[in-house]
Design a protein around this motif. Structure first.
Motif, mmCIF file in Angstrom:
data_model
loop_
_atom_site.group_PDB
_atom_site.id
_atom_site.type_symbol
_atom_site.label_atom_id
_atom_site.label_comp_id
_atom_site.label_asym_id
_atom_site.label_seq_id
_atom_site.Cartn_x
_atom_site.Cartn_y
_atom_site.Cartn_z
ATOM 1 N N GLU A 323 0.741 -1.100 0.073
ATOM 2 C CA GLU A 323 0.172 0.025 -0.114
ATOM 3 C C GLU A 323 0.746 1.259 -0.075
ATOM 4 O O GLU A 323 0.403 2.426 0.263
ATOM 5 N N ALA A 324 2.153 1.188 -0.469
ATOM 6 C CA ALA A 324 3.040 2.414 -0.318
ATOM 7 C C ALA A 324 4.098 2.425 -1.612
ATOM 8 O O ALA A 324 3.624 1.581 -2.328
ATOM 9 N N ALA A 325 5.379 2.852 -1.504
ATOM 10 C CA ALA A 325 6.187 2.988 -2.486
ATOM 11 C C ALA A 325 6.801 1.566 -2.526
ATOM 12 O O ALA A 325 6.985 0.674 -1.382
ATOM 13 N N ASP A 326 7.412 1.186 -3.483
ATOM 14 C CA ASP A 326 8.175 -0.121 -3.622
ATOM 15 C C ASP A 326 9.824 -0.093 -2.912
ATOM 16 O O ASP A 326 10.125 -0.938 -2.856
ATOM 17 N N ARG A 327 10.144 1.324 -3.281
ATOM 18 C CA ARG A 327 11.626 1.518 -2.881
ATOM 19 C C ARG A 327 11.711 2.620 -1.986
ATOM 20 O O ARG A 327 10.838 3.663 -2.028
ATOM 21 N N PRO A 328 12.803 2.789 -1.302
ATOM 22 C CA PRO A 328 13.113 3.820 -0.347
ATOM 23 C C PRO A 328 12.979 5.129 -0.977
ATOM 24 O O PRO A 328 13.298 5.537 -2.129
ATOM 25 N N ILE A 329 12.455 6.247 -0.193
ATOM 26 C CA ILE A 329 12.327 7.750 -0.675
ATOM 27 C C ILE A 329 13.622 8.312 -0.354
ATOM 28 O O ILE A 329 14.228 8.110 0.889
ATOM 29 N N ARG A 330 14.053 9.197 -1.271
ATOM 30 C CA ARG A 330 15.358 9.858 -0.886
ATOM 31 C C ARG A 330 15.169 11.460 -0.850
ATOM 32 O O ARG A 330 16.137 11.958 -0.118
ATOM 33 N N SER A 331 13.890 11.988 -0.814
ATOM 34 C CA SER A 331 13.701 13.470 -0.750
ATOM 35 C C SER A 331 12.249 13.422 -0.509
ATOM 36 O O SER A 331 11.632 12.766 -0.994
ATOM 37 N N ARG A 332 11.948 14.512 0.194
ATOM 38 C CA ARG A 332 10.641 14.977 0.301
ATOM 39 C C ARG A 332 9.698 15.229 -0.993
ATOM 40 O O ARG A 332 8.548 14.770 -1.177
ATOM 41 N N ASP A 333 10.422 15.730 -2.127
ATOM 42 C CA ASP A 333 9.872 16.192 -3.336
ATOM 43 C C ASP A 333 9.412 14.591 -3.894
ATOM 44 O O ASP A 333 8.570 14.897 -5.096
ATOM 45 N N GLN A 334 10.311 13.739 -3.700
ATOM 46 C CA GLN A 334 9.889 12.315 -4.339
ATOM 47 C C GLN A 334 8.472 11.839 -3.998
ATOM 48 O O GLN A 334 8.197 11.259 -4.670
ATOM 49 N N ILE A 335 8.106 12.292 -2.956
ATOM 50 C CA ILE A 335 6.694 11.732 -2.409
ATOM 51 C C ILE A 335 5.712 12.352 -3.109
ATOM 52 O O ILE A 335 4.697 11.564 -3.661
ATOM 53 N N GLU A 336 5.820 13.535 -3.704
ATOM 54 C CA GLU A 336 4.841 14.128 -4.534
ATOM 55 C C GLU A 336 4.731 13.448 -6.096
ATOM 56 O O GLU A 336 3.639 13.716 -6.729
ATOM 57 N N LEU A 337 5.909 12.625 -6.418
ATOM 58 C CA LEU A 337 5.766 12.047 -7.855
ATOM 59 C C LEU A 337 5.192 10.536 -7.794
ATOM 60 O O LEU A 337 4.969 10.039 -8.760
ATOM 61 N N LEU A 338 4.839 10.117 -6.435
ATOM 62 C CA LEU A 338 4.498 8.674 -6.438
ATOM 63 C C LEU A 338 3.115 8.553 -6.754
ATOM 64 O O LEU A 338 2.176 9.502 -6.584
ATOM 65 N N ARG A 339 2.534 7.513 -7.553
ATOM 66 C CA ARG A 339 1.360 7.338 -7.799
ATOM 67 C C ARG A 339 0.603 6.622 -6.754
ATOM 68 O O ARG A 339 0.437 5.237 -6.645
ATOM 69 N N THR A 340 0.171 7.305 -5.962
ATOM 70 C CA THR A 340 -0.511 6.863 -4.579
ATOM 71 C C THR A 340 -1.590 7.760 -4.409
ATOM 72 O O THR A 340 -1.680 8.958 -4.845
ATOM 73 N N THR A 341 -2.407 7.652 -3.258
ATOM 74 C CA THR A 341 -3.495 8.637 -2.789
ATOM 75 C C THR A 341 -2.932 9.830 -1.957
ATOM 76 O O THR A 341 -1.622 9.452 -1.596
ATOM 77 N N HIS A 343 -3.970 10.399 0.952
ATOM 78 C CA HIS A 343 -3.847 10.193 2.152
ATOM 79 C C HIS A 343 -2.528 9.350 2.598
ATOM 80 O O HIS A 343 -1.570 9.717 3.503
ATOM 81 N N HIS A 344 -1.978 8.541 1.605
ATOM 82 C CA HIS A 344 -0.661 7.705 1.943
ATOM 83 C C HIS A 344 0.324 8.795 1.698
ATOM 84 O O HIS A 344 1.256 8.675 2.475
ATOM 85 N N LYS A 345 0.300 9.912 0.739
ATOM 86 C CA LYS A 345 1.330 10.835 0.707
ATOM 87 C C LYS A 345 1.736 11.410 2.128
ATOM 88 O O LYS A 345 2.771 11.883 2.530
ATOM 89 N N ARG A 346 0.403 11.921 2.487
ATOM 90 C CA ARG A 346 0.744 12.856 3.902
ATOM 91 C C ARG A 346 1.198 11.778 4.913
ATOM 92 O O ARG A 346 1.960 12.314 5.880
#
Length: 493
Positions: A323-341, A343-346
Protein backbone atom coordinates in the motif's frame (compact mmCIF):
# COMPACT_ATOMS: atom_id res chain seq x y z
CA UNK A 1 13.19 16.84 -46.01
CA UNK A 2 11.03 13.71 -45.99
CA UNK A 3 11.89 11.12 -43.38
CA UNK A 4 11.83 7.49 -44.52
CA UNK A 5 8.92 5.38 -43.29
CA UNK A 6 9.41 1.95 -41.77
CA UNK A 7 6.85 -0.84 -41.74
CA UNK A 8 5.21 -1.56 -38.38
CA UNK A 9 6.97 -4.49 -36.77
CA UNK A 10 5.52 -6.44 -33.89
CA UNK A 11 8.37 -6.30 -31.40
CA UNK A 12 7.04 -9.29 -29.43
CA UNK A 13 6.84 -11.37 -32.60
CA UNK A 14 10.36 -10.30 -33.60
CA UNK A 15 11.71 -11.45 -30.20
CA UNK A 16 9.89 -14.77 -30.45
CA UNK A 17 11.37 -15.37 -33.93
CA UNK A 18 14.92 -14.58 -32.77
CA UNK A 19 17.39 -17.52 -32.94
CA UNK A 20 18.11 -17.45 -29.20
CA UNK A 21 14.45 -17.30 -28.10
CA UNK A 22 14.08 -20.96 -27.08
CA UNK A 23 17.20 -20.82 -24.94
CA UNK A 24 16.07 -17.51 -23.34
CA UNK A 25 12.57 -18.84 -22.70
CA UNK A 26 13.91 -21.97 -20.98
CA UNK A 27 16.01 -19.80 -18.65
CA UNK A 28 13.02 -17.57 -17.82
CA UNK A 29 10.82 -20.60 -17.14
CA UNK A 30 13.49 -21.87 -14.73
CA UNK A 31 12.92 -18.70 -12.65
CA UNK A 32 9.10 -18.92 -13.11
CA UNK A 33 8.91 -15.68 -15.11
CA UNK A 34 10.77 -13.38 -12.70
CA UNK A 35 10.56 -9.77 -13.93
CA UNK A 36 13.91 -8.66 -12.49
CA UNK A 37 16.20 -11.70 -12.77
CA UNK A 38 19.83 -11.52 -11.75
CA UNK A 39 22.02 -12.48 -14.72
CA UNK A 40 24.98 -14.64 -13.70
CA UNK A 41 27.98 -15.78 -15.68
CA UNK A 42 30.04 -18.81 -14.67
CA UNK A 43 30.20 -22.58 -14.49
CA UNK A 44 28.53 -25.53 -12.74
CA UNK A 45 29.85 -29.09 -12.99
CA UNK A 46 29.44 -32.48 -11.35
CA UNK A 47 32.78 -34.32 -11.43
CA UNK A 48 34.02 -37.65 -10.20
CA UNK A 49 35.75 -37.07 -6.87
CA UNK A 50 38.50 -39.54 -7.69
CA UNK A 51 39.35 -38.86 -11.33
CA UNK A 52 38.14 -35.25 -11.67
CA UNK A 53 36.30 -36.17 -14.89
CA UNK A 54 33.00 -34.41 -15.66
CA UNK A 55 30.15 -36.92 -15.31
CA UNK A 56 27.95 -37.78 -18.28
CA UNK A 57 24.15 -37.97 -18.34
CA UNK A 58 22.35 -41.01 -19.83
CA UNK A 59 21.70 -39.09 -23.07
CA UNK A 60 25.44 -38.38 -23.48
CA UNK A 61 25.38 -34.74 -22.40
CA UNK A 62 27.98 -33.67 -19.79
CA UNK A 63 26.65 -32.84 -16.32
CA UNK A 64 27.58 -29.20 -16.52
CA UNK A 65 26.20 -25.74 -17.22
CA UNK A 66 28.26 -22.80 -18.36
CA UNK A 67 27.71 -19.34 -19.75
CA UNK A 68 24.80 -17.15 -18.62
CA UNK A 69 21.96 -18.21 -16.33
CA UNK A 70 19.18 -16.31 -14.55
CA UNK A 71 18.49 -16.25 -10.84
CA UNK A 72 15.18 -14.96 -9.37
CA UNK A 73 15.23 -11.54 -7.70
CA UNK A 74 13.34 -12.81 -4.63
CA UNK A 75 11.33 -9.59 -4.13
CA UNK A 76 8.31 -10.03 -1.84
CA UNK A 77 6.22 -7.23 -3.39
CA UNK A 78 3.66 -8.29 -5.99
CA UNK A 79 3.87 -4.87 -7.66
CA UNK A 80 7.60 -5.43 -8.29
CA UNK A 81 7.69 -9.12 -9.25
CA UNK A 82 4.54 -11.28 -9.24
CA UNK A 83 6.52 -14.49 -9.74
CA UNK A 84 8.82 -14.02 -6.72
CA UNK A 85 5.95 -12.64 -4.65
CA UNK A 86 4.06 -15.87 -5.37
CA UNK A 87 7.07 -17.90 -4.23
CA UNK A 88 7.34 -15.88 -1.01
CA UNK A 89 3.63 -16.34 -0.30
CA UNK A 90 3.87 -20.07 -1.02
CA UNK A 91 6.82 -20.45 1.37
CA UNK A 92 4.94 -18.41 3.99
CA UNK A 93 1.94 -20.68 3.50
CA UNK A 94 4.04 -23.82 4.04
CA UNK A 95 5.68 -22.29 7.09
CA UNK A 96 2.34 -21.34 8.65
CA UNK A 97 0.59 -24.57 7.72
CA UNK A 98 3.35 -26.82 9.07
CA UNK A 99 3.00 -25.25 12.51
CA UNK A 100 -0.77 -25.76 12.45
CA UNK A 101 -1.32 -29.29 11.21
CA UNK A 102 2.17 -30.83 11.47
CA UNK A 103 3.30 -33.88 9.57
CA UNK A 104 5.72 -31.93 7.36
CA UNK A 105 8.79 -29.69 7.49
CA UNK A 106 10.04 -31.47 10.60
CA UNK A 107 6.94 -30.64 12.67
CA UNK A 108 5.23 -33.67 14.30
CA UNK A 109 1.54 -34.45 13.75
CA UNK A 110 0.93 -34.00 17.48
CA UNK A 111 0.78 -30.20 17.09
CA UNK A 112 -2.77 -30.63 15.77
CA UNK A 113 -3.80 -31.70 19.28
CA UNK A 114 -2.25 -28.69 21.02
CA UNK A 115 -4.12 -25.50 22.03
CA UNK A 116 -4.04 -23.25 18.95
CA UNK A 117 -5.51 -19.82 18.29
CA UNK A 118 -5.83 -17.65 15.22
CA UNK A 119 -5.58 -14.06 16.48
CA UNK A 120 -5.95 -10.74 14.64
CA UNK A 121 -4.63 -7.60 16.37
CA UNK A 122 -5.52 -4.22 14.90
CA UNK A 123 -4.40 -0.61 15.24
CA UNK A 124 -6.42 2.03 17.08
CA UNK A 125 -8.43 4.68 15.24
CA UNK A 126 -6.60 7.85 14.25
CA UNK A 127 -9.71 9.41 12.80
CA UNK A 128 -12.88 8.35 10.94
CA UNK A 129 -12.34 6.94 7.45
CA UNK A 130 -14.65 5.98 4.60
CA UNK A 131 -15.65 2.33 4.82
CA UNK A 132 -18.08 -0.24 3.49
CA UNK A 133 -20.04 -1.48 6.45
CA UNK A 134 -22.42 -4.44 6.59
CA UNK A 135 -24.78 -5.78 9.23
CA UNK A 136 -24.50 -9.24 10.78
CA UNK A 137 -26.89 -10.52 8.10
CA UNK A 138 -24.70 -9.08 5.32
CA UNK A 139 -26.88 -6.09 4.48
CA UNK A 140 -24.93 -3.07 3.27
CA UNK A 141 -25.29 0.09 5.39
CA UNK A 142 -24.18 3.59 4.38
CA UNK A 143 -20.80 5.00 5.32
CA UNK A 144 -20.67 7.80 7.89
CA UNK A 145 -20.46 10.17 4.91
CA UNK A 146 -23.92 8.93 3.83
CA UNK A 147 -22.66 7.09 0.72
CA UNK A 148 -22.97 3.41 -0.16
CA UNK A 149 -19.40 2.65 -1.24
CA UNK A 150 -18.61 0.05 -3.87
CA UNK A 151 -16.07 -2.52 -2.68
CA UNK A 152 -13.46 -1.08 -5.08
CA UNK A 153 -14.24 2.56 -4.32
CA UNK A 154 -10.85 4.35 -4.00
CA UNK A 155 -12.27 6.49 -1.18
CA UNK A 156 -12.47 3.48 1.16
CA UNK A 157 -9.79 3.88 3.83
CA UNK A 158 -9.38 7.62 3.19
CA UNK A 159 -10.13 10.03 6.09
CA UNK A 160 -13.54 11.68 6.03
CA UNK A 161 -11.81 14.80 7.41
CA UNK A 162 -8.09 14.77 6.51
CA UNK A 163 -7.38 17.88 8.58
CA UNK A 164 -8.64 16.21 11.76
CA UNK A 165 -6.86 12.90 11.11
CA UNK A 166 -4.03 12.15 13.57
CA UNK A 167 -1.19 11.54 11.10
CA UNK A 168 1.49 11.92 13.76
CA UNK A 169 -0.13 9.27 15.95
CA UNK A 170 -0.57 7.03 12.90
CA UNK A 171 3.13 7.21 11.99
CA UNK A 172 4.39 6.75 15.55
CA UNK A 173 2.10 3.76 16.18
CA UNK A 174 3.22 2.18 12.93
CA UNK A 175 6.89 2.69 13.79
CA UNK A 176 6.35 1.03 17.20
CA UNK A 177 4.10 -1.83 16.02
CA UNK A 178 6.96 -4.37 16.10
CA UNK A 179 7.89 -3.33 19.63
CA UNK A 180 4.21 -3.48 20.58
CA UNK A 181 4.06 -7.10 19.37
CA UNK A 182 7.18 -8.04 21.36
CA UNK A 183 5.68 -6.46 24.47
CA UNK A 184 2.42 -8.34 23.79
CA UNK A 185 4.20 -11.72 23.75
CA UNK A 186 5.96 -10.86 27.03
CA UNK A 187 2.65 -9.95 28.64
CA UNK A 188 1.06 -13.10 27.24
CA UNK A 189 3.67 -15.32 28.90
CA UNK A 190 3.12 -13.49 32.18
CA UNK A 191 -0.64 -13.96 32.06
CA UNK A 192 -0.24 -17.64 31.15
CA UNK A 193 2.19 -18.17 34.02
CA UNK A 194 -0.14 -16.39 36.44
CA UNK A 195 -3.12 -18.49 35.31
CA UNK A 196 -1.08 -21.67 35.85
CA UNK A 197 0.11 -20.59 39.30
CA UNK A 198 3.71 -20.21 38.11
CA UNK A 199 6.26 -17.45 38.04
CA UNK A 200 7.49 -16.17 34.68
CA UNK A 201 10.85 -17.85 35.33
CA UNK A 202 9.14 -21.19 36.07
CA UNK A 203 6.86 -20.98 33.01
CA UNK A 204 9.67 -21.99 30.64
CA UNK A 205 10.14 -25.26 32.54
CA UNK A 206 6.51 -26.24 31.96
CA UNK A 207 5.42 -24.79 28.61
CA UNK A 208 6.56 -22.81 25.60
CA UNK A 209 4.67 -20.14 23.63
CA UNK A 210 5.08 -20.68 19.89
CA UNK A 211 3.70 -18.36 17.24
CA UNK A 212 3.92 -17.13 13.66
CA UNK A 213 2.85 -13.58 12.81
CA UNK A 214 2.00 -12.00 9.44
CA UNK A 215 1.65 -8.25 8.94
CA UNK A 216 -0.95 -6.90 6.51
CA UNK A 217 -1.67 -3.33 5.43
CA UNK A 218 -5.24 -2.16 5.80
CA UNK A 219 -6.60 0.23 3.18
CA UNK A 220 -6.22 3.16 5.58
CA UNK A 221 -2.46 2.56 5.44
CA UNK A 222 -1.94 1.01 8.85
CA UNK A 223 -0.71 -2.45 9.77
CA UNK A 224 -2.62 -5.19 11.53
CA UNK A 225 -1.31 -8.61 12.50
CA UNK A 226 -2.62 -12.12 11.84
CA UNK A 227 -1.00 -14.60 14.22
CA UNK A 228 -1.20 -18.31 14.89
CA UNK A 229 -0.43 -18.89 18.58
CA UNK A 230 0.24 -22.37 19.97
CA UNK A 231 1.06 -23.72 23.43
CA UNK A 232 3.78 -26.41 23.43
CA UNK A 233 5.69 -28.33 26.02
CA UNK A 234 8.97 -26.82 27.27
CA UNK A 235 10.98 -28.45 24.45
CA UNK A 236 8.75 -27.22 21.65
CA UNK A 237 6.44 -28.87 19.14
CA UNK A 238 7.56 -32.44 19.87
CA UNK A 239 6.95 -32.06 23.62
CA UNK A 240 3.55 -32.67 25.23
CA UNK A 241 1.59 -29.65 26.39
CA UNK A 242 0.89 -29.64 30.16
CA UNK A 243 -2.68 -30.64 31.15
CA UNK A 244 -3.55 -27.16 32.46
CA UNK A 245 -2.81 -25.56 29.06
CA UNK A 246 -6.14 -25.34 27.24
CA UNK A 247 -7.38 -23.25 24.34
CA UNK A 248 -9.75 -21.45 26.70
CA UNK A 249 -6.94 -20.50 29.05
CA UNK A 250 -4.82 -19.34 26.12
CA UNK A 251 -7.69 -17.23 24.73
CA UNK A 252 -8.27 -15.57 28.12
CA UNK A 253 -4.54 -14.80 28.39
CA UNK A 254 -4.51 -13.27 24.88
CA UNK A 255 -7.47 -11.08 25.79
CA UNK A 256 -5.77 -9.91 28.98
CA UNK A 257 -2.39 -9.31 27.30
CA UNK A 258 -4.09 -7.35 24.51
CA UNK A 259 -5.64 -4.96 27.03
CA UNK A 260 -2.47 -4.75 29.13
CA UNK A 261 0.10 -3.99 26.41
CA UNK A 262 1.41 -0.46 25.94
CA UNK A 263 4.63 1.18 24.74
CA UNK A 264 5.80 4.78 25.03
CA UNK A 265 7.44 6.87 22.33
CA UNK A 266 10.68 8.82 22.77
CA UNK A 267 10.13 12.42 23.84
CA UNK A 268 9.02 14.49 20.88
CA UNK A 269 10.37 17.92 20.01
CA UNK A 270 7.93 19.57 22.41
CA UNK A 271 8.83 17.10 25.18
CA UNK A 272 5.56 15.17 24.85
CA UNK A 273 5.60 11.38 25.24
CA UNK A 274 2.81 9.31 23.68
CA UNK A 275 1.48 6.03 25.05
CA UNK A 276 0.61 3.55 22.30
CA UNK A 277 -1.66 0.50 22.52
CA UNK A 278 -3.60 -1.93 20.33
CA UNK A 279 -6.95 -1.03 18.83
CA UNK A 280 -10.11 -2.13 20.58
CA UNK A 281 -10.91 -4.75 17.94
CA UNK A 282 -9.28 -8.12 18.55
CA UNK A 283 -10.36 -11.36 16.91
CA UNK A 284 -9.56 -14.60 18.75
CA UNK A 285 -10.55 -17.88 17.07
CA UNK A 286 -9.66 -21.33 18.43
CA UNK A 287 -8.42 -23.68 15.72
CA UNK A 288 -10.25 -26.89 16.53
CA UNK A 289 -12.70 -29.41 14.99
CA UNK A 290 -15.64 -27.48 16.51
CA UNK A 291 -15.23 -24.97 13.67
CA UNK A 292 -14.69 -27.56 11.00
CA UNK A 293 -18.31 -27.70 9.77
CA UNK A 294 -17.33 -24.87 7.43
CA UNK A 295 -14.66 -27.03 5.81
CA UNK A 296 -16.35 -30.41 5.39
CA UNK A 297 -15.73 -32.26 2.16
CA UNK A 298 -18.39 -33.77 -0.08
CA UNK A 299 -18.76 -36.85 2.14
CA UNK A 300 -19.14 -34.76 5.29
CA UNK A 301 -15.75 -35.80 6.66
CA UNK A 302 -14.02 -33.14 8.77
CA UNK A 303 -10.36 -32.52 7.91
CA UNK A 304 -8.07 -30.76 10.36
CA UNK A 305 -5.64 -30.31 7.48
CA UNK A 306 -8.29 -28.37 5.59
CA UNK A 307 -8.78 -26.04 8.58
CA UNK A 308 -5.02 -25.49 8.79
CA UNK A 309 -4.79 -24.77 5.06
CA UNK A 310 -7.61 -22.22 5.26
CA UNK A 311 -6.07 -20.40 8.22
CA UNK A 312 -2.61 -20.40 6.63
CA UNK A 313 -4.00 -19.04 3.34
CA UNK A 314 -5.92 -16.29 5.15
CA UNK A 315 -2.92 -15.39 7.30
CA UNK A 316 -0.55 -15.06 4.32
CA UNK A 317 -2.87 -13.32 1.84
CA UNK A 318 -1.29 -9.90 2.43
CA UNK A 319 2.41 -10.71 2.25
CA UNK A 320 2.82 -9.33 -1.27
CA UNK A 321 1.20 -5.92 -0.73
CA UNK A 322 2.54 -2.76 0.85
CA UNK A 323 0.00 0.00 0.00
CA UNK A 324 2.97 2.34 -0.36
CA UNK A 325 6.12 2.87 -2.46
CA UNK A 326 8.21 -0.08 -3.62
CA UNK A 327 11.57 1.55 -2.94
CA UNK A 328 13.05 3.88 -0.29
CA UNK A 329 12.32 7.60 -0.53
CA UNK A 330 15.37 9.83 -1.08
CA UNK A 331 13.77 13.29 -0.76
CA UNK A 332 10.51 14.91 0.30
CA UNK A 333 9.89 16.04 -3.28
CA UNK A 334 9.97 12.42 -4.43
CA UNK A 335 6.82 11.73 -2.40
CA UNK A 336 4.85 14.09 -4.64
CA UNK A 337 5.76 12.02 -7.73
CA UNK A 338 4.42 8.75 -6.35
CA UNK A 339 1.28 7.24 -7.88
CA UNK A 340 -0.67 6.79 -4.67
CA UNK A 341 -3.45 8.51 -2.76
CA UNK A 342 -3.13 11.87 -1.03
CA UNK A 343 -3.77 10.10 2.28
CA UNK A 344 -0.75 7.82 1.83
CA UNK A 345 1.36 10.78 0.70
CA UNK A 346 0.46 12.65 3.89
CA UNK A 347 1.51 9.65 5.97
CA UNK A 348 4.88 9.62 4.19
CA UNK A 349 5.31 13.39 4.50
CA UNK A 350 4.61 13.12 8.23
CA UNK A 351 7.15 10.31 8.60
CA UNK A 352 9.73 12.31 6.61
CA UNK A 353 9.21 15.44 8.72
CA UNK A 354 9.24 13.59 12.06
CA UNK A 355 12.52 11.94 11.11
CA UNK A 356 14.20 15.21 10.14
CA UNK A 357 17.42 16.34 11.87
CA UNK A 358 17.32 19.48 14.03
CA UNK A 359 19.58 22.52 14.30
CA UNK A 360 22.70 21.99 16.41
CA UNK A 361 22.04 23.51 19.86
CA UNK A 362 25.67 24.68 20.18
CA UNK A 363 25.92 26.37 16.78
CA UNK A 364 22.35 27.64 16.72
CA UNK A 365 21.10 28.23 20.27
CA UNK A 366 18.09 30.07 18.84
CA UNK A 367 17.03 26.97 16.91
CA UNK A 368 17.56 28.22 13.36
CA UNK A 369 20.42 29.67 11.32
CA UNK A 370 20.37 33.48 11.48
CA UNK A 371 21.53 35.01 8.22
CA UNK A 372 24.23 37.60 8.71
CA UNK A 373 24.66 37.47 12.51
CA UNK A 374 24.41 33.83 13.49
CA UNK A 375 26.50 32.53 16.46
CA UNK A 376 27.80 29.73 14.22
CA UNK A 377 29.96 32.33 12.40
CA UNK A 378 32.02 32.80 15.57
CA UNK A 379 32.72 29.06 16.02
CA UNK A 380 35.75 27.66 14.18
CA UNK A 381 34.83 24.03 14.85
CA UNK A 382 31.78 22.51 16.53
CA UNK A 383 32.40 19.04 17.95
CA UNK A 384 28.66 18.44 18.36
CA UNK A 385 27.71 18.61 14.67
CA UNK A 386 31.18 18.62 13.09
CA UNK A 387 30.27 21.95 11.48
CA UNK A 388 27.30 20.39 9.73
CA UNK A 389 24.86 22.62 11.53
CA UNK A 390 22.42 19.78 12.29
CA UNK A 391 22.16 16.85 14.70
CA UNK A 392 19.80 13.84 14.74
CA UNK A 393 16.27 14.67 15.87
CA UNK A 394 14.53 13.22 18.95
CA UNK A 395 13.04 10.36 16.88
CA UNK A 396 16.27 9.44 15.09
CA UNK A 397 16.26 5.92 16.58
CA UNK A 398 13.05 5.12 14.66
CA UNK A 399 14.71 5.66 11.24
CA UNK A 400 11.48 7.19 9.95
CA UNK A 401 13.03 8.54 6.75
CA UNK A 402 14.52 5.17 5.91
CA UNK A 403 11.11 3.49 6.33
CA UNK A 404 9.06 6.36 4.93
CA UNK A 405 8.19 4.30 1.81
CA UNK A 406 6.65 1.64 4.09
CA UNK A 407 4.47 4.23 5.85
CA UNK A 408 6.87 4.00 8.85
CA UNK A 409 6.40 0.23 9.34
CA UNK A 410 9.83 -1.11 10.27
CA UNK A 411 9.16 -4.78 10.97
CA UNK A 412 9.24 -8.03 9.01
CA UNK A 413 6.11 -9.09 7.19
CA UNK A 414 6.40 -12.60 8.59
CA UNK A 415 8.14 -13.52 11.81
CA UNK A 416 7.87 -16.51 14.10
CA UNK A 417 9.16 -17.98 17.29
CA UNK A 418 12.02 -20.46 17.01
CA UNK A 419 10.01 -23.59 17.82
CA UNK A 420 6.90 -22.84 15.73
CA UNK A 421 7.97 -24.62 12.52
CA UNK A 422 10.59 -24.48 9.79
CA UNK A 423 12.33 -21.38 8.38
CA UNK A 424 12.51 -19.69 4.97
CA UNK A 425 16.18 -20.64 4.80
CA UNK A 426 15.37 -24.31 5.40
CA UNK A 427 12.69 -24.26 2.70
CA UNK A 428 15.21 -22.88 0.20
CA UNK A 429 17.80 -25.45 1.23
CA UNK A 430 15.23 -28.23 0.86
CA UNK A 431 14.58 -27.17 -2.73
CA UNK A 432 18.30 -27.09 -3.46
CA UNK A 433 18.74 -30.55 -1.93
CA UNK A 434 15.83 -31.91 -3.96
CA UNK A 435 17.33 -30.62 -7.21
CA UNK A 436 20.77 -31.99 -6.28
CA UNK A 437 19.32 -35.42 -5.51
CA UNK A 438 17.49 -35.37 -8.85
CA UNK A 439 20.79 -34.83 -10.65
CA UNK A 440 22.45 -37.62 -8.66
CA UNK A 441 19.61 -40.02 -9.44
CA UNK A 442 19.79 -39.20 -13.15
CA UNK A 443 23.55 -39.90 -13.15
CA UNK A 444 23.25 -43.00 -10.98
CA UNK A 445 25.82 -41.84 -8.42
CA UNK A 446 25.83 -40.94 -4.73
CA UNK A 447 26.76 -37.68 -3.05
CA UNK A 448 29.95 -39.04 -1.47
CA UNK A 449 31.44 -39.95 -4.88
CA UNK A 450 31.02 -36.59 -6.65
CA UNK A 451 32.46 -33.11 -6.34
CA UNK A 452 30.44 -30.01 -7.25
CA UNK A 453 32.12 -27.13 -9.08
CA UNK A 454 29.88 -24.08 -8.71
CA UNK A 455 31.13 -20.56 -9.44
CA UNK A 456 29.03 -17.63 -10.69
CA UNK A 457 29.54 -13.87 -10.99
CA UNK A 458 26.75 -11.31 -11.36
CA UNK A 459 26.82 -9.45 -14.67
CA UNK A 460 23.51 -7.52 -14.71
CA UNK A 461 19.98 -7.31 -13.31
CA UNK A 462 16.71 -7.33 -15.24
CA UNK A 463 15.63 -8.18 -18.76
CA UNK A 464 17.35 -6.59 -21.73
CA UNK A 465 14.21 -5.10 -23.35
CA UNK A 466 10.56 -4.30 -22.78
CA UNK A 467 9.60 -7.20 -25.04
CA UNK A 468 11.46 -9.67 -22.84
CA UNK A 469 9.82 -8.19 -19.77
CA UNK A 470 6.33 -8.55 -21.28
CA UNK A 471 7.01 -12.13 -22.32
CA UNK A 472 8.36 -12.94 -18.85
CA UNK A 473 5.17 -11.51 -17.29
CA UNK A 474 3.10 -13.78 -19.55
CA UNK A 475 5.21 -16.79 -18.55
CA UNK A 476 4.73 -15.90 -14.85
CA UNK A 477 0.94 -15.67 -15.27
CA UNK A 478 0.78 -18.97 -17.16
CA UNK A 479 2.89 -20.64 -14.47
CA UNK A 480 0.61 -19.28 -11.74
CA UNK A 481 -2.57 -20.50 -13.47
CA UNK A 482 -1.05 -23.93 -14.12
CA UNK A 483 -0.09 -24.26 -10.46
CA UNK A 484 -3.58 -23.24 -9.32
CA UNK A 485 -5.16 -25.78 -11.68
CA UNK A 486 -2.82 -28.55 -10.54
CA UNK A 487 -3.50 -27.76 -6.88
CA UNK A 488 -7.27 -27.75 -7.45
CA UNK A 489 -7.28 -31.08 -9.28
CA UNK A 490 -4.78 -32.94 -7.07
CA UNK A 491 -6.09 -31.90 -3.65
CA UNK A 492 -8.61 -34.42 -2.33
CA UNK A 493 -9.33 -33.28 1.24
Amino acid sequence: MVLPTFPDVDRIQRRIQAPDYRDWRAKVEDVYGCLHPVRLSGLWQLTDKTTGQVLTRPDGRPAQTSGHILSPCGNRRESVCPACSDRYAADAFQLMRAGLSGGSKGVPLEVADKPRLFVTLTAPSFGPVHNRRTTASGKLVPCRCGTYHHEHDPRIGQPTDPEAYDYRGHVLWQAHSGKLWNRFTQKLRRHLARAAGLTVREFGDHARLSYAKVAEFQRRGVIHFHAVIRLDGPDGAADSTPPWATAELLAAAVQAAHADTTVTTPALGDGQVLELAWGEQVDIRPVRPAQAHQFEDASGTISDDRIASYVAKYATKGTGKSEAADRPIRSRDQIELLRTTEHHKRIMRTAWDLGAPVACPDCHPGGEHQAGACPCAEIDHCATCNNGGQVPGPLAELNLRRWCHMLAFRGHFLSKSRAYSTTFKQLREDRQTWRFEQNLAELGVTADTVAVVNHWDMTSVGHRSDEERELAAAIAERTRQARKHRYATERKD
